[in-house]
Design a protein around this motif. Structure first.
Motif, PDB file in Angstrom:
ATOM      1  N   GLN A  52      -5.146  19.077  -2.508  1.00 42.27           N
ATOM      2  CA  GLN A  52      -5.383  18.653  -3.934  1.00 42.27           C
ATOM      3  C   GLN A  52      -4.186  18.844  -4.739  1.00 42.27           C
ATOM      4  N   TYR A  75      -2.528  12.431   5.326  1.00 46.50           N
ATOM      5  CA  TYR A  75      -2.486  12.122   3.925  1.00 46.50           C
ATOM      6  C   TYR A  75      -0.957  12.290   3.308  1.00 46.50           C
ATOM      7  N   GLY A  95      -1.707  11.773  -1.938  1.00 45.05           N
ATOM      8  CA  GLY A  95      -3.015  11.954  -2.386  1.00 45.05           C
ATOM      9  C   GLY A  95      -3.915  10.926  -1.517  1.00 45.05           C
ATOM     10  N   ARG A  96      -3.919   9.980  -0.744  1.00 48.92           N
ATOM     11  CA  ARG A  96      -4.655   9.222   0.165  1.00 48.92           C
ATOM     12  C   ARG A  96      -4.050   9.132   1.428  1.00 48.92           C
ATOM     13  N   LYS A  97      -4.850   8.329   2.067  1.00 47.96           N
ATOM     14  CA  LYS A  97      -4.525   8.131   3.643  1.00 47.96           C
ATOM     15  C   LYS A  97      -3.122   7.599   3.802  1.00 47.96           C
ATOM     16  N   ALA A 134       1.315   3.691  -3.881  1.00 49.29           N
ATOM     17  CA  ALA A 134       0.531   4.812  -3.410  1.00 49.29           C
ATOM     18  C   ALA A 134       0.925   5.840  -4.675  1.00 49.29           C
ATOM     19  N   LYS A 156      -0.585  15.828  -0.146  1.00 53.02           N
ATOM     20  CA  LYS A 156      -0.360  15.821   1.377  1.00 53.02           C
ATOM     21  C   LYS A 156      -0.971  16.954   1.980  1.00 53.02           C
ATOM     22  N   TYR A 201       0.818  -1.186   0.263  1.00 55.91           N
ATOM     23  CA  TYR A 201       0.006  -0.121   0.068  1.00 55.91           C
ATOM     24  C   TYR A 201       0.822   1.357   0.065  1.00 55.91           C
TER      25      TYR A 201
END
Length: 302
Positions: A238, A94, A97-99, A42, A242, A38
């Motif tokens: 965006q 973040y 761009g994701r968790k 990413a 992060k 993961y």
């Protein structure tokens, strides 16, 4: 040369190399393998393996020998991000761009994922020994391992992270320019120097060229970090992928807070121009994509 097409081709090649060395998600260690995959998959710029690849190409090296080190440098970089994002460090939610990894898998598993990535990096890099075709290549691979470990350890990235973490507890007036440059030189620039030197070394570059690339990598790394400090104030989640404003949230003294926005922009330009000038004169056969990549990294908006 079409820069965007070359960039996309490099990223595709790097992604395939990374997948080749990632762990299988099975057995009792399945969860940590999932967290590792993961974290690595990413996305991201893949800057460090790309610098390694292009410096290898600059000196006419074998990409097959460079591939394990390309994966290893990205694994080390990713482990450092996983640990940086932890609540006990920067506490970011973040990344790319994701968790973040700890937000998805929990703090304990994120620590283990970072540990696993660091070990996986050296397991992967050492596989280069079986790809060497002669004693000279074997010697180069051994020296590359030394550079990789030194630049990512206490005398490099980890040392810079140590100083950075402790500096957060200092009153602002105690965070000097000297300390800040030490942090940037080690936490960020060391991991730019490492792939550039390793790529050239594996291709047979001599000691003079390696020393030049170490200087160039230092300037690129410092400019890259100052640009990052600027973007933390001027960009958005965006755009950047992060959380922005984290430096202010964590009471960090940055190059921008110490020197101001205008001076910071000027320093980025000075460092980048000096790095590019030296890079262009490094060999008779220039690597135009590498030069454009350096320029793009320093003028980036995300």
């Amino acid at each position: 040369m079409n820069f965007e097409e070359h960039l996309a081709a490099d990223v595709r090649e790097i992604e395939e190399i990374l997948k080749r060395y990632l762990p299988k998600e099975e057995g009792y260690a399945k969860t940590v393998a999932e967290a590792v995959n993961y974290s690595v998959l990413a996305g991201g710029k893949r800057l460090r393996p790309m610098l390694l690849l292009e410096c290898c190409r600059l000196f006419g090296g074998r990409e097959e020998l460079a591939a394990p080190f390309m994966a290893a440098i990205e694994f080390i970089h990713t482990y450092s991000l996983v640990h940086d994002d932890l609540p006990c460090m920067d506490n970011d939610e973040y990344r790319r761009g994701r968790k973040t990894t700890h937000a998805v898998y929990g703090e304990g598993m994120a620590v283990l994922a970072g540990d696993a990535l660091l070990n996986l990096a050296f397991e992967t890099a050492s596989s280069a020994f079986s790809r060497t075709e002669n004693e000279e290549e074997l010697r180069r691979a051994a020296r590359a391992m030394q550079i990789l470990s030194a630049k990512s350890g206490i005398g490099g990235m980890v040392g810079g992270q140590c100083a950075d973490t402790q500096a957060e507890e200092f009153p602002p007036e105690k965070v000097t320019q000297e300390l800040l440059l030490y942090i940037h030189e080690n936490k960020t620039a060391a991991m730019i120097q490492s792939p550039m030197m390793i790529g050239a070394l594996l291709a047979g570059a001599d000691e003079e060229k390696l020393e030049a690339l170490e200087r160039i990598g230092s300037k690129i790394g410092l400019a890259f970090q100052i640009r990052d400090d600027i973007l933390d104030l001027t960009s958005s989640l965006q755009e950047l992928g992060k959380q922005t404003g984290s430096d202010l949230k964590n009471n960090k003294v940055t190059y921008v807070s110490l020197n101001g926005m205008d001076a910071s922009e000027k320093e980025v330009r000075r460092l980048s121009e000096e790095a590019l000038q030296e890079l262009k004169g490094l060999t008779e056969n220039r690597n135009e994509f590498l030069e454009c990549l350096v320029e793009d990294l320093i003028t980036r908006k995300k």
